[in-house]
Design a protein around this motif. Sequence first.
Motif, PDB file in Angstrom:
ATOM      1  N   ARG A 179      34.960 -20.514 -10.392  1.00 29.69           N
ATOM      2  CA  ARG A 179      34.010 -21.583 -10.716  1.00 29.69           C
ATOM      3  C   ARG A 179      34.440 -22.388 -11.934  1.00 29.69           C
ATOM      4  O   ARG A 179      34.327 -23.618 -11.958  1.00 29.69           O
ATOM      5  CB  ARG A 179      32.620 -20.959 -10.950  1.00 29.69           C
ATOM      6  CG  ARG A 179      31.547 -21.949 -11.401  1.00 29.69           C
ATOM      7  CD  ARG A 179      31.237 -22.948 -10.310  1.00 29.69           C
ATOM      8  NE  ARG A 179      30.179 -23.852 -10.698  1.00 29.69           N
ATOM      9  CZ  ARG A 179      30.352 -24.936 -11.449  1.00 29.69           C
ATOM     10  NH1 ARG A 179      31.555 -25.261 -11.889  1.00 29.69           N
ATOM     11  NH2 ARG A 179      29.326 -25.718 -11.750  1.00 29.69           N
ATOM     12  N   TYR A 180      34.939 -21.691 -12.953  1.00 30.96           N
ATOM     13  CA  TYR A 180      35.228 -22.365 -14.223  1.00 30.96           C
ATOM     14  C   TYR A 180      36.712 -22.474 -14.535  1.00 30.96           C
ATOM     15  O   TYR A 180      37.089 -22.985 -15.589  1.00 30.96           O
ATOM     16  CB  TYR A 180      34.527 -21.631 -15.374  1.00 30.96           C
ATOM     17  CG  TYR A 180      33.024 -21.563 -15.209  1.00 30.96           C
ATOM     18  CD1 TYR A 180      32.244 -22.709 -15.363  1.00 30.96           C
ATOM     19  CD2 TYR A 180      32.389 -20.375 -14.874  1.00 30.96           C
ATOM     20  CE1 TYR A 180      30.864 -22.667 -15.203  1.00 30.96           C
ATOM     21  CE2 TYR A 180      31.015 -20.316 -14.715  1.00 30.96           C
ATOM     22  CZ  TYR A 180      30.256 -21.464 -14.874  1.00 30.96           C
ATOM     23  OH  TYR A 180      28.897 -21.418 -14.709  1.00 30.96           O
ATOM     24  N   GLY A 181      37.555 -21.984 -13.645  1.00 30.84           N
ATOM     25  CA  GLY A 181      38.992 -22.094 -13.863  1.00 30.84           C
ATOM     26  C   GLY A 181      39.515 -21.199 -14.973  1.00 30.84           C
ATOM     27  O   GLY A 181      40.501 -21.536 -15.635  1.00 30.84           O
ATOM     28  N   TRP A 182      38.865 -20.068 -15.190  1.00 28.19           N
ATOM     29  CA  TRP A 182      39.325 -19.148 -16.225  1.00 28.19           C
ATOM     30  C   TRP A 182      40.725 -18.636 -15.908  1.00 28.19           C
ATOM     31  O   TRP A 182      41.091 -18.427 -14.759  1.00 28.19           O
ATOM     32  CB  TRP A 182      38.393 -17.945 -16.320  1.00 28.19           C
ATOM     33  CG  TRP A 182      37.049 -18.247 -16.898  1.00 28.19           C
ATOM     34  CD1 TRP A 182      36.605 -19.443 -17.396  1.00 28.19           C
ATOM     35  CD2 TRP A 182      35.943 -17.341 -17.030  1.00 28.19           C
ATOM     36  NE1 TRP A 182      35.306 -19.339 -17.818  1.00 28.19           N
ATOM     37  CE2 TRP A 182      34.880 -18.065 -17.613  1.00 28.19           C
ATOM     38  CE3 TRP A 182      35.766 -15.997 -16.710  1.00 28.19           C
ATOM     39  CZ2 TRP A 182      33.654 -17.476 -17.882  1.00 28.19           C
ATOM     40  CZ3 TRP A 182      34.555 -15.402 -16.967  1.00 28.19           C
ATOM     41  CH2 TRP A 182      33.506 -16.133 -17.557  1.00 28.19           C
ATOM     42  N   SER A 183      41.505 -18.414 -16.951  1.00 28.18           N
ATOM     43  CA  SER A 183      42.834 -17.841 -16.779  1.00 28.18           C
ATOM     44  C   SER A 183      43.217 -17.106 -18.049  1.00 28.18           C
ATOM     45  O   SER A 183      42.681 -17.381 -19.128  1.00 28.18           O
ATOM     46  CB  SER A 183      43.868 -18.927 -16.465  1.00 28.18           C
ATOM     47  OG  SER A 183      43.972 -19.846 -17.540  1.00 28.18           O
ATOM     48  N   LEU A 184      44.121 -16.176 -17.927  1.00 29.99           N
ATOM     49  CA  LEU A 184      44.641 -15.465 -19.089  1.00 29.99           C
ATOM     50  C   LEU A 184      45.680 -16.332 -19.792  1.00 29.99           C
ATOM     51  O   LEU A 184      46.273 -17.232 -19.182  1.00 29.99           O
ATOM     52  CB  LEU A 184      45.277 -14.141 -18.647  1.00 29.99           C
ATOM     53  CG  LEU A 184      44.328 -13.107 -18.036  1.00 29.99           C
ATOM     54  CD1 LEU A 184      45.118 -11.917 -17.522  1.00 29.99           C
ATOM     55  CD2 LEU A 184      43.297 -12.644 -19.059  1.00 29.99           C
ATOM     56  N   PRO A 185      45.910 -16.079 -21.092  1.00 33.07           N
ATOM     57  CA  PRO A 185      46.941 -16.852 -21.793  1.00 33.07           C
ATOM     58  C   PRO A 185      48.296 -16.702 -21.109  1.00 33.07           C
ATOM     59  O   PRO A 185      48.664 -15.607 -20.667  1.00 33.07           O
ATOM     60  CB  PRO A 185      46.958 -16.219 -23.198  1.00 33.07           C
ATOM     61  CG  PRO A 185      45.619 -15.575 -23.339  1.00 33.07           C
ATOM     62  CD  PRO A 185      45.240 -15.104 -21.975  1.00 33.07           C
ATOM     63  N   ARG A 186      49.029 -17.796 -21.014  1.00 28.58           N
ATOM     64  CA  ARG A 186      50.337 -17.771 -20.363  1.00 28.58           C
ATOM     65  C   ARG A 186      51.450 -17.828 -21.408  1.00 28.58           C
ATOM     66  O   ARG A 186      51.286 -18.352 -22.502  1.00 28.58           O
ATOM     67  CB  ARG A 186      50.492 -18.964 -19.419  1.00 28.58           C
ATOM     68  CG  ARG A 186      49.584 -18.914 -18.216  1.00 28.58           C
ATOM     69  CD  ARG A 186      49.995 -19.979 -17.214  1.00 28.58           C
ATOM     70  NE  ARG A 186      49.910 -21.323 -17.776  1.00 28.58           N
ATOM     71  CZ  ARG A 186      50.491 -22.398 -17.255  1.00 28.58           C
ATOM     72  NH1 ARG A 186      51.234 -22.266 -16.165  1.00 28.58           N
ATOM     73  NH2 ARG A 186      50.342 -23.583 -17.801  1.00 28.58           N
ATOM     74  N   TYR A 187      52.583 -17.279 -21.034  1.00 32.66           N
ATOM     75  CA  TYR A 187      53.764 -17.389 -21.891  1.00 32.66           C
ATOM     76  C   TYR A 187      54.236 -18.829 -21.888  1.00 32.66           C
ATOM     77  O   TYR A 187      54.321 -19.472 -20.841  1.00 32.66           O
ATOM     78  CB  TYR A 187      54.882 -16.478 -21.380  1.00 32.66           C
ATOM     79  CG  TYR A 187      56.182 -16.657 -22.137  1.00 32.66           C
ATOM     80  CD1 TYR A 187      56.404 -16.004 -23.347  1.00 32.66           C
ATOM     81  CD2 TYR A 187      57.173 -17.504 -21.655  1.00 32.66           C
ATOM     82  CE1 TYR A 187      57.580 -16.185 -24.051  1.00 32.66           C
ATOM     83  CE2 TYR A 187      58.354 -17.695 -22.350  1.00 32.66           C
ATOM     84  CZ  TYR A 187      58.545 -17.034 -23.548  1.00 32.66           C
ATOM     85  OH  TYR A 187      59.715 -17.218 -24.240  1.00 32.66           O
ATOM     86  N   ARG A 188      54.559 -19.345 -23.055  1.00 36.19           N
ATOM     87  CA  ARG A 188      55.066 -20.704 -23.154  1.00 36.19           C
ATOM     88  C   ARG A 188      56.409 -20.682 -23.878  1.00 36.19           C
ATOM     89  O   ARG A 188      56.590 -19.979 -24.865  1.00 36.19           O
ATOM     90  CB  ARG A 188      54.081 -21.604 -23.903  1.00 36.19           C
ATOM     91  CG  ARG A 188      52.749 -21.748 -23.163  1.00 36.19           C
ATOM     92  CD  ARG A 188      51.863 -22.807 -23.771  1.00 36.19           C
ATOM     93  NE  ARG A 188      50.596 -22.930 -23.059  1.00 36.19           N
ATOM     94  CZ  ARG A 188      50.432 -23.606 -21.931  1.00 36.19           C
ATOM     95  NH1 ARG A 188      51.457 -24.232 -21.394  1.00 36.19           N
ATOM     96  NH2 ARG A 188      49.249 -23.661 -21.346  1.00 36.19           N
ATOM     97  N   SER A 189      57.330 -21.464 -23.352  1.00 35.93           N
ATOM     98  CA  SER A 189      58.669 -21.503 -23.929  1.00 35.93           C
ATOM     99  C   SER A 189      58.612 -22.039 -25.357  1.00 35.93           C
ATOM    100  O   SER A 189      57.858 -22.968 -25.664  1.00 35.93           O
ATOM    101  CB  SER A 189      59.575 -22.391 -23.072  1.00 35.93           C
ATOM    102  OG  SER A 189      60.867 -22.438 -23.611  1.00 35.93           O
ATOM    103  N   ARG A 190      59.411 -21.446 -26.238  1.00 34.33           N
ATOM    104  CA  ARG A 190      59.477 -21.886 -27.626  1.00 34.33           C
ATOM    105  C   ARG A 190      60.874 -21.589 -28.163  1.00 34.33           C
ATOM    106  O   ARG A 190      61.594 -20.753 -27.605  1.00 34.33           O
ATOM    107  CB  ARG A 190      58.416 -21.182 -28.469  1.00 34.33           C
ATOM    108  CG  ARG A 190      58.374 -19.679 -28.310  1.00 34.33           C
ATOM    109  CD  ARG A 190      57.116 -19.121 -28.967  1.00 34.33           C
ATOM    110  NE  ARG A 190      57.015 -17.684 -28.847  1.00 34.33           N
ATOM    111  CZ  ARG A 190      56.530 -17.039 -27.795  1.00 34.33           C
ATOM    112  NH1 ARG A 190      56.118 -17.731 -26.734  1.00 34.33           N
ATOM    113  NH2 ARG A 190      56.472 -15.722 -27.756  1.00 34.33           N
TER     114      ARG A 190
END
Length: 212
Positions: free
Chosen positions: A192-203
């Motif tokens: 319903r709300y598009g919840w998601s866990l934190p994703r790995y982001r390139s750095r």
Amino acid sequence: MVQTATQVLDWLGIVVFALTGALVASRKEMDVVGFAVLATVTGIGGGTVRDVLLDVPVFWVREPAYLITCVVVALVAFFTAHVPQSRYRYLLWLDAVGLALFAVAGTEKAMETGVGATVAMAMGVITATFGGIIRDLLGGEVPVILSREIYASAALAGAAAFVALGAIGVPREAAIAAGFVVGLLIRAAALRYGWSLPRYRSRPGLPHDPRR
């Protein structure tokens, strides 16, 4: 009574997940055999992997009625899948129900074999997710478990709630119901709300040291 509750969850999960497999087959415009294959692997896939890992007799081999039920669901869906206007929306919500059902039923079945709570919860997650993974791969879809939304973690939350409540003395039937509700509500909220866990982001990494 407890065994009855577990069996009800198991049968409901089989029917709901088999239906999601059939809906994927309808989206891909498969023939009736394709419907039967996707419905069957979705309905019994997770439980099969669980039983193999636990080294116990595979449930549908002992009770072929599970297999027959998946085929019947596929046949019914073959003639009625055109009725709902948005099959994908129904697919997602039915999948959420199946996920919550199998998370608890799979955990309960694993605990009956004598494994510890951690392994039982892992088996609950496997039961809840592997059928959908096989369904999506055979149907040429990106597995839902790889989407950004909360999926496997919802199954884990439901399994953990069931185990935790049972450990503190809550009646088994109540623990089963609560585990199902927790898993379903989390997955429903994610949809319903598009919840998601934190994703790995390139750095950027550490600067390169030529001396090394």
